[in-house]
Design a protein around this motif. Structure first.
Motif, PDB file in Angstrom:
ATOM      1  N   VAL A   1     -10.063  -2.783   4.684  1.00  0.00           N
ATOM      2  CA  VAL A   1      -9.547  -3.686   3.501  1.00  0.00           C
ATOM      3  C   VAL A   1     -10.025  -2.931   2.385  1.00  0.00           C
ATOM      4  O   VAL A   1     -11.120  -2.396   2.036  1.00  0.00           O
TER       5      VAL A   1
ATOM      6  N   ARG B   1     -11.632 -11.654   4.420  1.00  0.00           N
ATOM      7  CA  ARG B   1     -10.793 -10.928   5.428  1.00  0.00           C
ATOM      8  C   ARG B   1     -11.559 -10.405   6.559  1.00  0.00           C
ATOM      9  O   ARG B   1     -11.230 -10.317   7.545  1.00  0.00           O
TER      10      ARG B   1
ATOM     11  N   HIS C   1     -10.354  -2.877  10.989  1.00  0.00           N
ATOM     12  CA  HIS C   1      -9.521  -3.751  10.037  1.00  0.00           C
ATOM     13  C   HIS C   1     -10.095  -3.169   8.582  1.00  0.00           C
ATOM     14  O   HIS C   1     -11.206  -3.595   8.208  1.00  0.00           O
TER      15      HIS C   1
ATOM     16  N   ARG D   1      -5.203  -1.845   5.930  1.00  0.00           N
ATOM     17  CA  ARG D   1      -4.479  -2.770   6.468  1.00  0.00           C
ATOM     18  C   ARG D   1      -4.027  -3.784   5.529  1.00  0.00           C
ATOM     19  O   ARG D   1      -3.091  -4.511   5.372  1.00  0.00           O
ATOM     20  N   GLU D   2      -4.900  -4.315   4.535  1.00  0.00           N
ATOM     21  CA  GLU D   2      -4.661  -5.250   3.494  1.00  0.00           C
ATOM     22  C   GLU D   2      -5.384  -4.414   2.400  1.00  0.00           C
ATOM     23  O   GLU D   2      -6.339  -4.053   2.185  1.00  0.00           O
ATOM     24  N   TYR D   3      -4.300  -4.515   1.280  1.00  0.00           N
ATOM     25  CA  TYR D   3      -4.523  -3.841  -0.187  1.00  0.00           C
ATOM     26  C   TYR D   3      -4.531  -4.886  -1.193  1.00  0.00           C
ATOM     27  O   TYR D   3      -3.290  -5.483  -1.259  1.00  0.00           O
ATOM     28  N   ILE D   4      -5.520  -5.254  -1.714  1.00  0.00           N
ATOM     29  CA  ILE D   4      -5.562  -6.662  -2.306  1.00  0.00           C
ATOM     30  C   ILE D   4      -5.840  -6.425  -3.934  1.00  0.00           C
ATOM     31  O   ILE D   4      -6.962  -5.591  -4.181  1.00  0.00           O
TER      32      ILE D   4
ATOM     33  N   SER E   1       0.886  -1.233  -0.014  1.00  0.00           N
ATOM     34  CA  SER E   1       0.058  -0.027   0.062  1.00  0.00           C
ATOM     35  C   SER E   1       0.897   1.218  -0.002  1.00  0.00           C
ATOM     36  O   SER E   1       1.730   1.566  -0.772  1.00  0.00           O
TER      37      SER E   1
ATOM     38  N   ASN F   1      -9.486  -2.933  -1.989  1.00  0.00           N
ATOM     39  CA  ASN F   1      -9.027  -3.771  -3.235  1.00  0.00           C
ATOM     40  C   ASN F   1      -8.457  -3.102  -4.380  1.00  0.00           C
ATOM     41  O   ASN F   1      -8.593  -1.754  -4.289  1.00  0.00           O
TER      42      ASN F   1
ATOM     43  N   SER G   1      -6.023 -12.414  -5.885  1.00  0.00           N
ATOM     44  CA  SER G   1      -7.265 -12.907  -5.425  1.00  0.00           C
ATOM     45  C   SER G   1      -7.896 -13.985  -5.948  1.00  0.00           C
ATOM     46  O   SER G   1      -8.845 -14.516  -5.752  1.00  0.00           O
TER      47      SER G   1
END
Length: 430
Positions: A82, A241, A80, A127-130, A3, A84, A135
């Motif tokens: 998230v 997630r 949390h 926190r999570e960059y997807i 990120s 994409n 995926s």
């Protein structure tokens, strides 16, 4: 996927105010649910398709959810977050072909620019960059589950055996957007749907797996090689997630239908839950000088261009705060000029307030927290801080020239409190 760096978010003293947001599905402002079993508030925000630079429409969305993030942190919650990034999709392929570049190189360059824009705007990174390509295995699992429960079907006998989801499988379909059947049909056709595709059960059924075509990237799957549809990508990334149900799904108002409706429906069909997100939150569209901002019109204002021209990113944020996040609103040179003037006045007042005790700003901070807690009422926030700064400046101007100010102990003055509040709650640096 990497990120961007985490900005320093100061801790503000005093008590936060529980956050309430407008929920599109219920058409009401109500408290954000924070009592999740995980102990964390899950937020999923739909990211960009990286075929062009970050414009103010993007910035308005991500700055809005940054305010949500900051308000929850101010209330002591663990978040949390998230997000994409759709790094494999038709618009990316089309733009790359038009420009004569490899779609992967185009995507990489625009993702890098997006990261730098978010860093400049002091947006707290997810926190999570997807990425979508990261995926694919998750999407395959979700499509397999949709086929297993009977929600999805294949266009057998077609040249391309694509897989679709029957939108009538979940009885609550339509609850998120609350659009009429005619509105759904209109938006589905305008926003990436294929209502006239032969062989579908219903015109509104959405693609979840696009069978392999020559010249397109594809991945092996038990049901045939291909690549993910758009909506199912977000369903898989979010629920893997955050769980089958979580606090907030967010994005621009153009995602209300079909994207968010189908993302929720896919998750609900696969996991058997009644509602994927407790809140569906949408930001308004940004126009330029009275005309809707769009790639086709070529009237986009890019964050990177503004900052390259010397405009302070904090002023850009203030310009976006001038109207409510849910409103379709306009950007212009006048909006930016007002924001830059406001930023200068706030900075001057913070310097002047260094001679005042911290208690002089206590009520302001409480009022700002209350305004933000009420569906992110940023116009009210600007009015509150403008008035406070004007009073500070007027008082200083009327004081006798030989008056001796009592300077509070370091870190305990009203100017420091104002700076900390603006940074912690608004992402604005004074």
């Amino acid at each position: 996927m990497r990120s961007w760096p985490l900005p320093e978010v100061p801790t503000l003293s005093g008590d936060g105010v529980p956050l309430s947001l407008y929920d599109t599905a219920d058409d009401v402002v109500r408290p954000v649910r924070t009592d999740w079993a995980s102990g964390e508030v899950g937020i999923y925000v739909c990211g960009i398709t990286p075929y062009d630079s970050t414009h103010l429409g993007h910035a308005a969305t991500y700055v809005t959810f940054d305010l949500v993030h900051r308000a929850l942190l101010d209330n002591g919650h663990r978040v949390h977050f998230v997000e994409n990034i759709t790094d494999v999709d038709d618009p990316l392929f089309e733009r790359a072909e038009r420009d004569g570049v490899d779609w992967r190189d185009l995507g990489t360059s625009q993702i890098d620019l997006f990261r730098s824009d978010m860093e400049a705007l002091s947006v707290i990174p997810p926190r999570e960059y997807i990425g979508a390509m990261e995926s694919v295995d998750e999407v395959i699992d979700l499509v397999s589950r949709l086929l297993e429960v009977g929600a999805a079907y294949r266009l057998d006998g077609d040249e391309f055996p694509d897989i679709y989801v029957d939108h009538t499988f979940t009885e609550q379909f339509g609850y998120e957007s609350r659009y009429t059947a005619d509105e759904m049909a209109e938006f589905f056709a305008e926003r990436g749907g294929d209502p006239d595709r032969a062989g579908k059960r219903y015109p509104l059924d959405a693609l979840v797996w696009r069978a392999r075509r020559d010249g397109e990237p594809s991945w092996d799957a038990p049901f045939g090689a291909g690549r993910p549809g758009w909506h199912v990508e977000c369903s898989a990334i979010a629920t893997n997630r955050l769980g089958a149900s979580f606090a907030v799904q967010g994005g621009g108002s153009d995602l209300r239908f079909p994207h968010h409706e189908f993302s929720a429906a896919h998750a609900e069909a696969a996991h058997g839950c009644d509602r994927m997100a407790d809140h569906y939150v949408h930001t308004g569209m940004i126009g330029l000088d009275g005309v809707k901002m769009s790639k086709s019109l070529g009237n986009l204002v890019f964050v990177s261009k503004l900052t390259a021209d010397g405009h302070d990113a904090s002023a850009v944020r203030l310009g976006l705060y001038e109207q409510h996040y849910r409103a379709d609103r306009d950007w212009s040179d006048a909006v930016l000029a007002r924001a830059e003037d406001r930023l200068a006045r706030w900075r001057a007042a913070a310097q002047t307030a260094a001679s005042r005790p911290a208690s002089a700003a206590a009520q302001l901070v409480a009022d700002v927290r209350a305004a933000l807690s009420d569906d992110l009422d940023t116009p009210r926030v600007l009015t509150l801080i403008d008035s406070w700064c004007a009073r500070i400046s007027d008082t200083a101007a009327s004081a006798p020239s030989d008056a001796t100010a009592t300077v509070p102990a370091e870190g305990e003055d009203a100017g420091t409190v104002l700076r900390t509040a603006c940074d912690a709650l608004l992402g604005v640096r004074l």
